[in-house]
Design a protein around this motif. Structure first.
Motif, PDB file in Angstrom:
ATOM      1  N   ASP A  89       0.993  -0.867  -0.214  1.00 19.20           N
ATOM      2  CA  ASP A  89      -0.502   0.177   0.006  1.00 19.20           C
ATOM      3  C   ASP A  89       0.409   1.270   0.312  1.00 19.20           C
ATOM      4  O   ASP A  89       0.481   2.216  -1.011  1.00 19.20           O
ATOM      5  N   ARG A  90       2.206   1.098   0.728  1.00 16.39           N
ATOM      6  CA  ARG A  90       2.634   2.682   1.018  1.00 16.39           C
ATOM      7  C   ARG A  90       3.410   2.694  -0.611  1.00 16.39           C
ATOM      8  O   ARG A  90       3.715   3.701  -1.381  1.00 16.39           O
ATOM      9  N   VAL A  91       3.935   1.744  -1.131  1.00 15.21           N
ATOM     10  CA  VAL A  91       4.586   1.936  -2.404  1.00 15.21           C
ATOM     11  C   VAL A  91       3.497   2.140  -3.288  1.00 15.21           C
ATOM     12  O   VAL A  91       3.835   3.779  -4.207  1.00 15.21           O
ATOM     13  N   ARG A  92       2.292   1.936  -3.859  1.00 19.93           N
ATOM     14  CA  ARG A  92       1.963   2.230  -4.548  1.00 19.93           C
ATOM     15  C   ARG A  92       0.816   3.612  -4.092  1.00 19.93           C
ATOM     16  O   ARG A  92       1.122   5.336  -5.169  1.00 19.93           O
ATOM     17  N   ARG A  93       0.809   4.065  -2.535  1.00 23.70           N
ATOM     18  CA  ARG A  93       0.085   6.211  -2.544  1.00 23.70           C
ATOM     19  C   ARG A  93       1.351   7.127  -2.581  1.00 23.70           C
ATOM     20  O   ARG A  93       1.249   7.570  -3.504  1.00 23.70           O
ATOM     21  N   THR A  94       2.775   6.535  -2.416  1.00 28.39           N
ATOM     22  CA  THR A  94       3.627   7.083  -3.207  1.00 28.39           C
ATOM     23  C   THR A  94       4.393   7.362  -3.991  1.00 28.39           C
ATOM     24  O   THR A  94       5.105   8.165  -4.063  1.00 28.39           O
ATOM     25  N   GLY A  95       4.253   5.970  -4.556  1.00 32.89           N
ATOM     26  CA  GLY A  95       5.301   5.755  -6.136  1.00 32.89           C
ATOM     27  C   GLY A  95       6.774   5.929  -5.829  1.00 32.89           C
ATOM     28  O   GLY A  95       7.153   5.308  -6.865  1.00 32.89           O
ATOM     29  N   ARG A  96       7.244   5.159  -4.802  1.00 32.17           N
ATOM     30  CA  ARG A  96       8.448   5.189  -4.483  1.00 32.17           C
ATOM     31  C   ARG A  96       8.384   3.473  -4.835  1.00 32.17           C
ATOM     32  O   ARG A  96       7.891   2.905  -3.717  1.00 32.17           O
ATOM     33  N   PRO A 107       5.644   0.289  -8.033  1.00 30.10           N
ATOM     34  CA  PRO A 107       4.281   0.820  -7.734  1.00 30.10           C
ATOM     35  C   PRO A 107       3.674   0.835  -9.258  1.00 30.10           C
ATOM     36  O   PRO A 107       4.501   1.082 -10.692  1.00 30.10           O
TER      37      PRO A 107
END
Length: 41
Positions: free
Chosen positions: A15-22, A38
């Motif tokens: 989820d963090r990768v998807r949200r931040t794009g990092r 992402p």
């Protein structure tokens, strides 16, 4: 991120990768084994 930590926090990490794009690199014994990227929209 060590694979052991990735395994215990997998859904939150994805989820963090998807949200931040990092992207995130997963390692085992300090050696890279996977890159979590992402989605391309």
């Amino acid at each position: 991120m060590a694979i052991s930590k990735f395994k215990t926090t997998c859904l939150a990490v994805l989820d963090r990768v998807r949200r931040t794009g990092r992207p995130l690199r997963v390692t085992r014994f300090g050696k890279p084994i996977a890159d979590v990227m992402p989605p391309q929209m």
